[in-house]
Design a protein around this motif. Structure first.
Motif, PDB file in Angstrom:
ATOM      1  N   TRP A  61      -9.669  17.262   3.730  1.00  0.00           N
ATOM      2  CA  TRP A  61      -8.254  17.748   4.383  1.00  0.00           C
ATOM      3  C   TRP A  61      -8.088  16.385   5.380  1.00  0.00           C
ATOM      4  O   TRP A  61      -6.967  16.078   5.370  1.00  0.00           O
ATOM      5  N   LYS A  62      -9.070  15.849   6.182  1.00  0.00           N
ATOM      6  CA  LYS A  62      -8.755  14.724   6.908  1.00  0.00           C
ATOM      7  C   LYS A  62      -7.950  13.429   6.186  1.00  0.00           C
ATOM      8  O   LYS A  62      -7.116  12.795   6.657  1.00  0.00           O
ATOM      9  N   GLN A  63      -8.506  13.484   5.120  1.00  0.00           N
ATOM     10  CA  GLN A  63      -7.937  12.502   4.260  1.00  0.00           C
ATOM     11  C   GLN A  63      -6.568  12.519   3.775  1.00  0.00           C
ATOM     12  O   GLN A  63      -5.520  11.859   3.707  1.00  0.00           O
ATOM     13  N   LYS A  64      -6.547  13.722   3.227  1.00  0.00           N
ATOM     14  CA  LYS A  64      -5.377  14.307   2.447  1.00  0.00           C
ATOM     15  C   LYS A  64      -4.286  14.621   3.369  1.00  0.00           C
ATOM     16  O   LYS A  64      -2.996  14.059   3.356  1.00  0.00           O
ATOM     17  N   HIS A  65      -4.475  15.251   4.383  1.00  0.00           N
ATOM     18  CA  HIS A  65      -3.622  15.397   5.715  1.00  0.00           C
ATOM     19  C   HIS A  65      -3.381  14.522   6.656  1.00  0.00           C
ATOM     20  O   HIS A  65      -2.209  14.179   6.921  1.00  0.00           O
ATOM     21  N   ASN A  66      -4.318  14.079   7.665  1.00  0.00           N
ATOM     22  CA  ASN A  66      -4.172  13.293   8.364  1.00  0.00           C
ATOM     23  C   ASN A  66      -3.690  11.904   7.990  1.00  0.00           C
ATOM     24  O   ASN A  66      -2.715  11.065   8.621  1.00  0.00           O
ATOM     25  N   ILE A  67      -4.221  11.337   6.959  1.00  0.00           N
ATOM     26  CA  ILE A  67      -3.825   9.878   6.620  1.00  0.00           C
ATOM     27  C   ILE A  67      -2.437   9.906   5.873  1.00  0.00           C
ATOM     28  O   ILE A  67      -1.598   9.357   5.836  1.00  0.00           O
ATOM     29  N   SER A  68      -2.808  10.580   4.444  1.00  0.00           N
ATOM     30  CA  SER A  68      -1.724  10.604   3.402  1.00  0.00           C
ATOM     31  C   SER A  68      -0.366  11.387   3.908  1.00  0.00           C
ATOM     32  O   SER A  68       0.698  10.897   4.026  1.00  0.00           O
ATOM     33  N   HIS A  69      -0.625  12.587   4.438  1.00  0.00           N
ATOM     34  CA  HIS A  69       0.554  13.402   4.688  1.00  0.00           C
ATOM     35  C   HIS A  69       1.388  12.911   6.054  1.00  0.00           C
ATOM     36  O   HIS A  69       2.717  12.733   6.207  1.00  0.00           O
ATOM     37  N   HIS A  70       0.529  12.824   7.106  1.00  0.00           N
ATOM     38  CA  HIS A  70       1.063  12.261   8.244  1.00  0.00           C
ATOM     39  C   HIS A  70       1.568  10.971   8.420  1.00  0.00           C
ATOM     40  O   HIS A  70       2.731  10.485   9.045  1.00  0.00           O
ATOM     41  N   THR A  71       1.124   9.921   7.368  1.00  0.00           N
ATOM     42  CA  THR A  71       1.596   8.485   7.470  1.00  0.00           C
ATOM     43  C   THR A  71       2.806   8.464   6.557  1.00  0.00           C
ATOM     44  O   THR A  71       3.869   7.829   7.056  1.00  0.00           O
ATOM     45  N   TYR A  72       2.657   9.118   5.387  1.00  0.00           N
ATOM     46  CA  TYR A  72       3.816   8.865   4.491  1.00  0.00           C
ATOM     47  C   TYR A  72       4.784  10.350   4.138  1.00  0.00           C
ATOM     48  O   TYR A  72       4.506  10.620   2.881  1.00  0.00           O
ATOM     49  N   THR A  73       4.952  10.925   5.326  1.00  0.00           N
ATOM     50  CA  THR A  73       5.594  12.224   4.971  1.00  0.00           C
ATOM     51  C   THR A  73       6.589  12.224   4.012  1.00  0.00           C
ATOM     52  O   THR A  73       7.684  11.446   4.220  1.00  0.00           O
ATOM     53  N   ASN A  74       6.739  13.223   3.080  1.00  0.00           N
ATOM     54  CA  ASN A  74       7.653  13.315   1.939  1.00  0.00           C
ATOM     55  C   ASN A  74       7.735  11.985   1.131  1.00  0.00           C
ATOM     56  O   ASN A  74       9.067  12.082   0.598  1.00  0.00           O
ATOM     57  N   VAL A  75       6.843  11.164   0.974  1.00  0.00           N
ATOM     58  CA  VAL A  75       6.913  10.108   0.165  1.00  0.00           C
ATOM     59  C   VAL A  75       6.363  10.375  -1.237  1.00  0.00           C
ATOM     60  O   VAL A  75       5.126  10.567  -1.247  1.00  0.00           O
ATOM     61  N   ASP A  76       7.261  10.468  -2.138  1.00  0.00           N
ATOM     62  CA  ASP A  76       6.472  10.784  -3.401  1.00  0.00           C
ATOM     63  C   ASP A  76       5.409   9.869  -3.862  1.00  0.00           C
ATOM     64  O   ASP A  76       5.567   8.634  -3.669  1.00  0.00           O
ATOM     65  N   GLY A  77       4.220  10.278  -4.105  1.00  0.00           N
ATOM     66  CA  GLY A  77       3.245   9.757  -4.892  1.00  0.00           C
ATOM     67  C   GLY A  77       2.201   9.245  -3.795  1.00  0.00           C
ATOM     68  O   GLY A  77       1.091   8.986  -3.920  1.00  0.00           O
TER      69      GLY A  77
END
Length: 354
Positions: free
Chosen positions: A117-133
């Motif tokens: 969750w921390k990798q998927k949410h904290n890093i990917s989602h919060h850094t690149y919000t709504n960016v495809d891929g």
């Protein structure tokens, strides 16, 4: 997949807003983490979840009452996620690191994996919000969430089947997606492969075995095979709540899905402005909604300051709005949860048709 970057040459909006928020906590002598109200609410929510679980195991009641309690247990699981796990995962629950870790691991108590969750949410989602891929939270099987995703024939019907996918999302997360991440080593289809420390391997398998024991084996032993129906009701209730809250914050008509420049790999907006263009608030005037969702209806403030506890969002909200008005930055918000929900449904209907 190579990472994108944001415009960092001129950030007057971000520097001004950060200064104002910092001064707010300094002036009022407040910690940016949770307070006594959050701790009391957390104890209450966990107590309700335990009480409902034990009642379903040991009390004899009509089946319709059992079904209602299962729904309530699923909703309570979601509120534990919103208020306790989410705060701990962002290290905003408490100033004490061990207490943040304990609250974060409530996800494992519900069958999930905080390491993923921390990798998927904290890093990917919060850094690149709504960016495809890069924001894997908008990669939902059988759903087209934004215009840059390819449209398949079945997307025409996503307006009719969305609630099924949202409902099974928690069960799919625990029983399939976590295993998909575990064996592939990837947080998403286009993500890079990463190895796991031995400790996380042990925690992963311990979590899954405990989940099977607590939520399947023990209930079946105590109640019988009808417990599987209860497990399904709990899972669907929890999943529906989790999925809908996320969608109302990021996948509505007004939010953007930016694309980086093909040559430079850069998004021209500064990072904070990017967060404001991809995130929307809803029902911030409702204390009940804010209490239940752990302030995630203040999603804008959360994305701008993820290390600040939700108990401070109403005050931060005023500073963010004032700064946005001053710099001419659009602030997205729906007055009620119903308005946000209607906007989401219109959005996925349109994407399924064109």
């Amino acid at each position: 997949m190579s990472k994108i970057s944001f415009n960092s040459t001129n950030k007057p909006f971000a520097s001004t807003l950060r200064t104002r928020v910092h001064d707010y906590f300094k002036t009022h002598g407040l910690s940016s983490t949770g307070n006594r109200k959050l701790y009391i609410k957390s104890i209450l929510l966990v107590s309700i979840a335990v009480a409902l679980y034990l009642a379903l195991l040991f009390l004899t009641m009509p089946i319709w009452v059992s079904c209602v309690l299962c729904v309530l247990l699923g909703v309570t699981f979601a509120t534990v996620g919103f208020n306790i796990m989410h705060e701990g995962g962002h290290q905003s629950f408490s100033k004490k690191a061990w207490l943040n870790n304990v609250s974060a691991y409530t996800l494992n108590m519900l069958g999930g994996t905080i390491y993923f969750w921390k990798q998927k949410h904290n890093i990917s989602h919060h850094t690149y919000t709504n960016v495809d891929g890069l924001d894997h939270d908008i990669d939902i099987k059988f759903m087209r969430m934004h215009a840059d995703q390819p449209r398949r024939w079945f997307h025409r019907f996503q307006f009719a089947y969305w609630f099924v996918l949202y409902g099974i999302s928690y069960i799919a997360w625990v029983l399939f997606q976590d295993f998909e991440k575990y064996f592939s080593g990837k947080m998403g289809i286009k993500a890079d492969r990463k190895s796991m420390p031995l400790r996380e391997h042990l925690i992963f398998w311990g979590t899954k075995l405990c989940y099977a024991g607590v939520y399947l084996v023990i209930p079946i032993f105590m109640v019988g095979w009808s417990a599987l129906l209860g497990w399904l009701i709990v899972g669907v209730s929890c999943g529906f709540c989790l999925a809908v809250v996320f969608q109302l914050a990021h996948v509505v008509e007004s939010t953007q899905f930016p694309v980086a420049d093909g040559d430079s790999g850069k998004i021209e907006q500064e990072w904070m402005v990017h967060q404001l263009s991809t995130t929307a608030n809803f029902a911030t005037g409702s204390r009940i909604v804010s209490w239940l969702l752990g302030g995630l209806n203040f999603q804008v403030e959360h994305h701008l300051f993820p290390r600040i506890s939700h108990v401070h969002y109403p005050a931060i909200n005023k500073l963010v709005k004032a700064t946005c008005e001053e710099f001419g930055v659009v602030y997205l918000e729906h007055r009620t949860m119903g308005h946000a929900f209607a906007s989401h449904l219109r959005h996925i209907y349109r994407l399924g048709r064109s």
